[in-house]
Write a protein that holds these residues in place. Structure first.
Motif, PDB file in Angstrom:
ATOM      1  N   SER A  85      43.579  39.737  47.077  1.00  0.00           N
ATOM      2  CA  SER A  85      43.373  39.307  45.680  1.00  0.00           C
ATOM      3  C   SER A  85      41.897  39.262  45.298  1.00  0.00           C
ATOM      4  CB  SER A  85      44.008  37.930  45.444  1.00  0.00           C
ATOM      5  OG  SER A  85      43.249  36.928  46.084  1.00  0.00           O
ATOM      6  N   ILE A  86      41.003  39.336  46.297  1.00  0.00           N
ATOM      7  CA  ILE A  86      39.562  39.338  45.975  1.00  0.00           C
ATOM      8  C   ILE A  86      39.234  40.602  45.169  1.00  0.00           C
ATOM      9  CG2 ILE A  86      37.216  39.272  46.916  1.00  0.00           C
ATOM     10  CD1 ILE A  86      38.328  38.091  49.496  1.00  0.00           C
ATOM     11  N   VAL A  87      39.955  41.699  45.459  1.00  0.00           N
ATOM     12  CA  VAL A  87      39.621  42.985  44.827  1.00  0.00           C
ATOM     13  C   VAL A  87      39.858  42.946  43.305  1.00  0.00           C
ATOM     14  CG1 VAL A  87      40.121  45.458  44.787  1.00  0.00           C
ATOM     15  CG2 VAL A  87      39.968  44.253  46.983  1.00  0.00           C
ATOM     16  N   PRO A  88      41.080  42.617  42.823  1.00  0.00           N
ATOM     17  CA  PRO A  88      41.248  42.557  41.360  1.00  0.00           C
ATOM     18  C   PRO A  88      40.435  41.438  40.715  1.00  0.00           C
ATOM     19  CG  PRO A  88      43.263  41.858  42.493  1.00  0.00           C
ATOM     20  CD  PRO A  88      42.349  42.413  43.537  1.00  0.00           C
ATOM     21  N   CYS A  89      40.202  40.362  41.457  1.00  0.00           N
ATOM     22  CA  CYS A  89      39.386  39.271  40.897  1.00  0.00           C
ATOM     23  C   CYS A  89      37.959  39.776  40.668  1.00  0.00           C
ATOM     24  CB  CYS A  89      39.405  38.071  41.863  1.00  0.00           C
ATOM     25  SG  CYS A  89      38.467  36.656  41.253  1.00  0.00           S
ATOM     26  N   ASN A  90      37.375  40.423  41.688  1.00  0.00           N
ATOM     27  CA  ASN A  90      36.016  40.963  41.528  1.00  0.00           C
ATOM     28  C   ASN A  90      35.979  42.034  40.432  1.00  0.00           C
ATOM     29  OD1 ASN A  90      35.177  39.334  43.576  1.00  0.00           O
ATOM     30  ND2 ASN A  90      34.528  40.946  44.956  1.00  0.00           N
ATOM     31  N   ALA A  91      37.022  42.859  40.358  1.00  0.00           N
ATOM     32  CA  ALA A  91      37.047  43.925  39.341  1.00  0.00           C
ATOM     33  C   ALA A  91      37.023  43.310  37.938  1.00  0.00           C
ATOM     34  CB  ALA A  91      38.283  44.797  39.523  1.00  0.00           C
ATOM     35  N   ASP A  92      37.764  42.212  37.761  1.00  0.00           N
ATOM     36  CA  ASP A  92      37.803  41.547  36.452  1.00  0.00           C
ATOM     37  C   ASP A  92      36.417  40.976  36.105  1.00  0.00           C
ATOM     38  OD1 ASP A  92      39.451  40.465  34.212  1.00  0.00           O
ATOM     39  OD2 ASP A  92      38.830  38.539  35.055  1.00  0.00           O
TER      40      ASP A  92
END
Ligand code: 89Y
Length: 342
Positions: A295-302
């Motif tokens: 979930s770090i990936v979509p959080c960072n992308a946002d």
């Protein structure tokens, strides 16, 4: 637009996942690293082949010498406020890990300092970005079960959380800041803003400072009664599904269950629709933490989208302050034995 240059502040446990998640998202160059113990930052730089990144033991020296576009704070909680205030002083956009601060006054000061300086401030709150949580949100929004009138969120585990995160043992406020902040944020994300809450806590481990179990009951603006149960009590659980939050949601027309091994079950009078909604697995993730690390990936992308001026991020400092208020209202309720109107 070229890559944004980030300064990583803090190279402990979480940086081992936050850094490769940035590589996964792309569009970011790790320009510099700060850590109080420089040798630790050097080890992380070597592990991730960051040969071009400069390493500092003094955060202000990094800010004076380096040309960076934003700061990503991945330190332990007590260092969050001084570093966010430093970001405000140097007028640099900043991301800070959850929990934002060890108390509400400090969190308010951090948000206010960034607002006054005109500096974008974001909190890395990743649970709402988990694949199964997004699937649950979609199922709720599609209206299969009508208006949810009650929801139970549980995170009960025997996983030895303190082995990887020993500092947690020293926190005066433990499980509601470290973990409950996620479930309180999920409550806001899925069921709307709470209007009232009641909380009870327990300390089960004898060798820790704070509480390691909590039960929070909330009422939301949409009149959903939400019951949150969290525990780091270390009790063996037959089917331990750390670090998943499981759900049972009751609506006017049916129920939705999000259970172990990422099973989502939507039950209405027409029957049960079951599907697995697992997170992606990344090679750099610790398999014990898959759903959280992914979930770090979509959080960072946002957050990156907002840093590039391409849209709003979900978890701004202003937004997360609402979650922090719930965290400390929970402690107030536990101390007073009274329900709190919000
Ligand atoms: O610290 C916690 C968090 O934020 O996510 C999982 C965790 O690492 C242990 O429960």
């Amino acid at each position: 637009m070229g890559d944004l240059r980030v300064g990583i502040f803090g190279t402990g446990f979480w940086s081992n996942f936050q850094i490769p998640a940035w590589f996964e998202v792309g569009g970011v160059t790790i320009a510099a690293l700060y850590n109080r113990t420089v040798a630790k930052a050097e080890r992380v730089a070597e592990k991730f082949h960051l040969e071009h990144a400069h390493i500092y033991g003094d955060p202000e020296e990094l800010l004076r010498k380096e040309k960076i576009d934003f700061i990503d704070i991945i330190t332990e909680i007590d260092a969050h406020a001084p570093l966010v205030l430093l970001a405000a002083k140097y007028r640099l956009p900043v991301i800070c890990q959850k929990p934002m601060a060890p108390d509400l006054v400090t969190a308010e000061r951090m948000v206010e300092a960034c607002r006054t300086a005109g500096v974008p401030f974001f909190v890395h709150e990743n649970f709402r970005w988990q694949t199964p949580i997004r699937a649950l949100k979609q199922a709720l929004d599609e209206g299969h079960i009508g208006r949810p009138f009650r929801a139970q969120l549980s995170f009960l585990t025997g996983f030895p959380v303190f082995d990887n995160q020993p500092l947690l043992k020293t926190l005066e406020h433990l499980i509601i800041t470290d973990l409950g902040s996620h479930q309180l944020d999920l409550t806001r994300f899925l069921f709307g803003e709470p209007t009232r809450l009641y909380c009870q806590t327990n300390q089960v481990h004898p060798d820790i400072r704070g509480e390691d179990a909590a039960t929070i009951v909330l009422d939301t603006a949409g009149h959903t009664t939400v019951v949150i149960r969290v525990a780091y009590a270390g009790n063996p659980v037959e089917s331990d599904h750390f670090p998943q939050t499981t759900f049972f949601v009751e609506g006017e027309k049916g129920t939705i269950e999000l259970s172990a091994d990422y099973w989502l079950r939507i039950t209405t009078r027409a029957g049960t629709l079951s599907k697995r909604v697992p997170p992606p697995h990344y090679g750099w993730a610790d398999p014990n933490y898959d759903v959280v690390h992914a979930s770090i990936v979509p959080c960072n992308a946002d957050l990156l989208k907002a840093l590039k001026g391409e849209g709003q991020a979900e978890t701004t400092g202003e937004d997360n302050l609402k979650t922090v208020r719930l965290v400390f209202a929970s402690y107030d309720s536990a101390a007073s034995g009274k329900a709190i109107s919000l």
